[in-house]
Design a protein around this motif. Structure first.
Motif, PDB file in Angstrom:
ATOM      1  N   TYR A  30       0.287  -1.167  -0.359  1.00 11.86           N
ATOM      2  CA  TYR A  30      -0.163   0.236   0.406  1.00 11.86           C
ATOM      3  C   TYR A  30       0.893   1.158  -0.075  1.00 11.86           C
ATOM      4  CZ  TYR A  30      -3.196  -3.729   1.843  1.00 11.86           C
ATOM      5  OH  TYR A  30      -4.328  -4.774   1.873  1.00 11.86           O
ATOM      6  N   TYR A  31       1.874   1.547  -1.181  1.00 11.84           N
ATOM      7  CA  TYR A  31       2.613   2.827  -1.320  1.00 11.84           C
ATOM      8  C   TYR A  31       1.992   3.876  -1.860  1.00 11.84           C
ATOM      9  CZ  TYR A  31       2.358   0.936  -5.673  1.00 11.84           C
ATOM     10  OH  TYR A  31       2.225   0.334  -7.494  1.00 11.84           O
ATOM     11  N   GLY A  32       0.229   4.156  -2.197  1.00 11.55           N
ATOM     12  CA  GLY A  32      -0.465   5.070  -2.912  1.00 11.55           C
ATOM     13  C   GLY A  32      -0.377   6.376  -1.913  1.00 11.55           C
ATOM     14  N   ASN A  33      -0.026   7.505  -2.712  1.00  8.81           N
ATOM     15  CA  ASN A  33      -0.288   8.416  -2.272  1.00  8.81           C
ATOM     16  C   ASN A  33      -1.977   8.646  -1.543  1.00  8.81           C
ATOM     17  OD1 ASN A  33      -0.613  11.693  -1.181  1.00  8.81           O
ATOM     18  ND2 ASN A  33       0.693  12.216  -2.483  1.00  8.81           N
ATOM     19  N   PRO A  34      -2.042   8.953   0.006  1.00  6.76           N
ATOM     20  CA  PRO A  34      -2.902   9.738   0.091  1.00  6.76           C
ATOM     21  C   PRO A  34      -3.880  10.429   0.278  1.00  6.76           C
ATOM     22  CG  PRO A  34      -1.058   8.942   2.428  1.00  6.76           C
ATOM     23  CD  PRO A  34      -0.388   9.072   1.430  1.00  6.76           C
ATOM     24  N   SER A  35      -3.311  11.671  -0.577  1.00  4.46           N
ATOM     25  CA  SER A  35      -3.794  12.052  -1.217  1.00  4.46           C
ATOM     26  C   SER A  35      -4.688  12.006  -2.631  1.00  4.46           C
ATOM     27  CB  SER A  35      -3.593  13.149  -1.396  1.00  4.46           C
ATOM     28  OG  SER A  35      -3.118  13.928  -0.321  1.00  4.46           O
ATOM     29  N   ILE A  48      -4.839   5.788   8.785  1.00  5.31           N
ATOM     30  CA  ILE A  48      -4.161   7.112   8.327  1.00  5.31           C
ATOM     31  C   ILE A  48      -5.797   6.760   9.959  1.00  5.31           C
ATOM     32  CG2 ILE A  48      -3.720   9.607   8.915  1.00  5.31           C
ATOM     33  CD1 ILE A  48      -2.460   9.207   6.035  1.00  5.31           C
ATOM     34  N   GLU A  49      -6.750   6.135   9.798  1.00  2.00           N
ATOM     35  CA  GLU A  49      -8.230   7.224  10.328  1.00  2.00           C
ATOM     36  C   GLU A  49      -8.516   6.271  11.296  1.00  2.00           C
ATOM     37  OE1 GLU A  49      -9.785  10.053   9.967  1.00  2.00           O
ATOM     38  OE2 GLU A  49      -8.484  10.601   8.303  1.00  2.00           O
ATOM     39  N   LEU A  50      -7.611   4.679  11.666  1.00  2.00           N
ATOM     40  CA  LEU A  50      -7.349   4.003  12.604  1.00  2.00           C
ATOM     41  C   LEU A  50      -7.003   4.120  13.277  1.00  2.00           C
ATOM     42  CD1 LEU A  50      -8.068   1.592  13.254  1.00  2.00           C
ATOM     43  CD2 LEU A  50      -7.017   0.042  12.198  1.00  2.00           C
ATOM     44  N   ALA A  51      -5.556   4.893  12.912  1.00  2.00           N
ATOM     45  CA  ALA A  51      -4.386   5.156  13.515  1.00  2.00           C
ATOM     46  C   ALA A  51      -5.101   6.211  14.427  1.00  2.00           C
ATOM     47  CB  ALA A  51      -3.323   5.583  12.569  1.00  2.00           C
ATOM     48  N   LYS A  52      -5.416   7.224  13.781  1.00  2.00           N
ATOM     49  CA  LYS A  52      -5.943   8.217  15.200  1.00  2.00           C
ATOM     50  C   LYS A  52      -6.462   8.757  15.945  1.00  2.00           C
ATOM     51  CE  LYS A  52      -4.763  12.655  11.529  1.00  2.00           C
ATOM     52  NZ  LYS A  52      -5.350  13.241  10.372  1.00  2.00           N
ATOM     53  N   GLU A  53      -8.260   7.044  15.235  1.00  3.95           N
ATOM     54  CA  GLU A  53      -8.850   6.381  16.358  1.00  3.95           C
ATOM     55  C   GLU A  53      -8.053   6.017  17.524  1.00  3.95           C
ATOM     56  OE1 GLU A  53     -12.617   3.384  16.137  1.00  3.95           O
ATOM     57  OE2 GLU A  53     -12.002   4.278  14.783  1.00  3.95           O
ATOM     58  N   ARG A  54      -6.800   5.067  17.604  1.00  6.89           N
ATOM     59  CA  ARG A  54      -6.540   4.271  18.345  1.00  6.89           C
ATOM     60  C   ARG A  54      -6.268   5.345  19.058  1.00  6.89           C
ATOM     61  NH1 ARG A  54      -3.531  -0.463  14.052  1.00  6.89           N
ATOM     62  NH2 ARG A  54      -5.587  -1.805  14.536  1.00  6.89           N
ATOM     63  N   ILE A  55      -5.237   6.152  18.603  1.00  5.40           N
ATOM     64  CA  ILE A  55      -4.572   7.422  19.624  1.00  5.40           C
ATOM     65  C   ILE A  55      -5.732   7.947  20.319  1.00  5.40           C
ATOM     66  CG2 ILE A  55      -2.986   9.248  19.406  1.00  5.40           C
ATOM     67  CD1 ILE A  55      -2.109   7.891  16.961  1.00  5.40           C
ATOM     68  N   SER A  56      -6.568   8.347  19.808  1.00  8.15           N
ATOM     69  CA  SER A  56      -7.736   9.149  20.098  1.00  8.15           C
ATOM     70  C   SER A  56      -7.946   8.574  21.807  1.00  8.15           C
ATOM     71  CB  SER A  56      -8.818   9.699  19.434  1.00  8.15           C
ATOM     72  OG  SER A  56      -9.345   8.477  18.953  1.00  8.15           O
ATOM     73  N   LYS A  57      -8.264   7.089  21.652  1.00  6.38           N
ATOM     74  CA  LYS A  57      -8.964   6.589  22.698  1.00  6.38           C
ATOM     75  C   LYS A  57      -8.027   6.509  23.961  1.00  6.38           C
ATOM     76  CE  LYS A  57     -11.272   3.259  19.967  1.00  6.38           C
ATOM     77  NZ  LYS A  57     -12.274   1.561  19.280  1.00  6.38           N
ATOM     78  N   GLY A 233      -5.756  20.226   6.563  1.00  2.00           N
ATOM     79  CA  GLY A 233      -5.462  21.769   5.650  1.00  2.00           C
ATOM     80  C   GLY A 233      -4.785  22.048   7.515  1.00  2.00           C
ATOM     81  N   LYS A 234      -4.551  21.831   8.279  1.00  2.00           N
ATOM     82  CA  LYS A 234      -3.617  22.347   8.637  1.00  2.00           C
ATOM     83  C   LYS A 234      -1.945  22.267   9.048  1.00  2.00           C
ATOM     84  CE  LYS A 234      -7.488  22.705  12.411  1.00  2.00           C
ATOM     85  NZ  LYS A 234      -6.963  24.134  12.686  1.00  2.00           N
ATOM     86  N   ARG A 235      -1.593  20.878   8.666  1.00  2.00           N
ATOM     87  CA  ARG A 235      -0.603  20.399   8.339  1.00  2.00           C
ATOM     88  C   ARG A 235       0.425  19.425   7.317  1.00  2.00           C
ATOM     89  NH1 ARG A 235       3.263  16.032   8.684  1.00  2.00           N
ATOM     90  NH2 ARG A 235       5.433  16.832  10.221  1.00  2.00           N
ATOM     91  N   ALA A 236       0.594  20.389   5.974  1.00  2.00           N
ATOM     92  CA  ALA A 236       0.900  20.221   4.930  1.00  2.00           C
ATOM     93  C   ALA A 236       1.829  18.881   4.508  1.00  2.00           C
ATOM     94  CB  ALA A 236       1.973  20.918   4.144  1.00  2.00           C
ATOM     95  N   GLY A 237       2.354  18.619   3.988  1.00  3.09           N
ATOM     96  CA  GLY A 237       3.550  17.459   3.613  1.00  3.09           C
ATOM     97  C   GLY A 237       2.550  16.068   3.182  1.00  3.09           C
ATOM     98  N   THR A 238       2.790  15.223   2.598  1.00  4.77           N
ATOM     99  CA  THR A 238       2.468  13.406   2.272  1.00  4.77           C
ATOM    100  C   THR A 238       3.070  13.108   3.697  1.00  4.77           C
ATOM    101  OG1 THR A 238       3.257  13.785  -0.583  1.00  4.77           O
ATOM    102  CG2 THR A 238       2.436  11.835   0.817  1.00  4.77           C
ATOM    103  N   GLU A 239       1.945  12.342   3.696  1.00  2.00           N
ATOM    104  CA  GLU A 239       1.679  11.418   5.066  1.00  2.00           C
ATOM    105  C   GLU A 239       2.737  10.644   5.355  1.00  2.00           C
ATOM    106  OE1 GLU A 239      -2.375  13.179   4.553  1.00  2.00           O
ATOM    107  OE2 GLU A 239      -1.180  12.059   3.541  1.00  2.00           O
ATOM    108  N   ASN A 240       3.518  10.246   6.358  1.00  2.00           N
ATOM    109  CA  ASN A 240       3.851   8.768   6.490  1.00  2.00           C
ATOM    110  C   ASN A 240       3.428   7.831   7.266  1.00  2.00           C
ATOM    111  OD1 ASN A 240       6.537   7.019   6.807  1.00  2.00           O
ATOM    112  ND2 ASN A 240       7.865   8.512   7.466  1.00  2.00           N
TER     113      ASN A 240
END
Length: 382
Positions: A30-35, A48-57, A233-240
């Motif tokens: 899964y190497y595609g650009n998320p955008s 990415i959304e799953l990771a944020k959900e895990r961190i937020s919990k 829109g708050k932090r530019a740059g291709t997501e790692n």
């Protein structure tokens, strides 16, 4: 006994096998650009959304309030600079402490050069902020309070809930560097009235080079990095993506074992402190007991340089530090320890031992015995 006994988990941790395994497909399959709009990119967006959900919990916030950064230093910079610049029309006064991580202190010093006013609160001999000092420091133009959740050198857990209540009553935004506390002790940003919190992956058995900033919905903050429309829109740059995935997995695993591991480490921490106190001329830095991070031990050995101890421990296969890893090249004593009231010569005699998943009870006995042997040898030769 293992070849290496690692006792510097506050500096960094290894990456768990489960974390690495979950990261690997995002380097290759899964190497595609998320955008981008095709299916392999959609997979990355979902990851990415799953990771944020895990961190937020872990901190009891919404996934939409988690913004990915390159690490906690960027998160600290963004929280303080971004908020100060976005809200300077309301005031220019910031309150922090003398024992913050350098990412906070140097950011505040930078803002001072731009005309902002910063109050650096003192701490008591155990590293605690005095609530009365905070109350007295607040002015009409105070817009931000930034106080570390738990200190990286001495393990002191600050009275975060009381600080949050004071900030709420005065309509002041409260930011905390929660890096050392994350997945070690409970963090509830809602209950503790925290509006921004800096987090990091590599202290919780995740990869280096990835962190996050929690920003409560409605907080006005300027961007630190400009470019594309990533991170809403708050932090530019291709997501790692691989590192983000690893961060999320590490957070998920960390919260599952936090309560049990905290009890285990607290027992080992107290046993090590008791063992070290049997050596002549030992002083414990920070609190003893429940208001200290479960994995943190910081002590001074009078008449012995901490750097010498770290070097000699390394020859015995024991990894320790003489302070924060971010200050390792400095010849000056720890500013955290001098803020406690220690004289420079005594502060230079400190070492920090931080425990983790690899730490066993037999390691505590071995390290305690080796330290006693090394300290006595150094003193005898002096």
């Amino acid at each position: 006994m293992e070849k290496i006994i690692y006792m510097d988990h506050a500096a960094t941790t290894y990456v768990k096998d489960e974390v690495l395994k979950e990261m690997q497909p995002y380097f290759t399959k899964y190497y595609g650009n998320p955008s981008s709009q095709y299916s392999i990119s959609m997979e990355n967006k979902m990851a990415i959304e799953l990771a944020k959900e895990r961190i937020s919990k872990v901190i009891n916030c919404s996934p939409e309030e988690i913004y990915i950064t390159s690490g906690a230093s960027e998160a600290d910079n963004w929280a303080i600079k971004g908020f100060a610049l976005a809200n300077k029309h309301k005031g220019n006064h910031i309150i922090t402490t003398k024992i913050e991580h350098e990412a906070v202190l140097n950011t505040c010093r930078y803002l001072e050069s731009m005309g902002f006013e910063v109050t650096y609160l003192p701490v008591d001999k155990e590293g605690f902020v005095k609530i009365q000092d905070l109350k007295e420091a607040i002015k009409e133009n105070t817009i931000l309070v930034s106080i570390i959740f738990a200190n990286n050198e001495i393990g002191t857990i600050e009275p975060i809930e009381e600080i949050g209540e004071i900030c709420k009553s005065k309509d002041i935004v409260f930011h905390t560097d929660a890096v050392q506390a994350f997945c070690k002790i409970p963090i509830d940003v809602r209950n503790k009235n925290i509006q921004m919190a800096s987090l990091s992956a590599h202290k919780i058995y995740g990869p280096k080079g990835i962190g996050a900033l929690y920003i409560k919905k409605g907080i006005k903050i300027h961007n630190l990095i400009h470019g594309g429309a990533q991170e809403r829109g708050k932090r530019a740059g291709t997501e790692n993506v691989p590192l983000i995935v690893g961060f999320g997995k590490a957070a998920e695993l960390g919260i599952k074992i936090m309560e049990e591991e905290s009890k285990r480490l607290s027992y080992l921490r107290d046993k090590l402190i008791d063992k070290l106190l049997q050596i002549d001329g030992v002083i414990v830095n920070g609190p003893v007991g429940g208001k200290r991070l479960p994995n943190n031990v910081n002590v001074c050995f009078q008449g012995v340089y901490g750097e010498d101890l770290v070097f000699l421990l390394d020859r015995e296969g024991i990894c320790a530090s003489s302070g924060s890893a971010c200050q390792a090249s400095s010849m000056e004593p720890s500013y955290v320890l001098t803020a406690l009231g220690l004289e420079k010569s005594l502060a230079k005699s400190s070492i920090r031992l931080t425990l983790g998943l690899q730490t066993k009870e037999e390691h505590i006995d071995f390290v305690g015995d080796k330290l006693k042997e090394i300290v006595e040898r150094i003193r005898k030769n002096n």
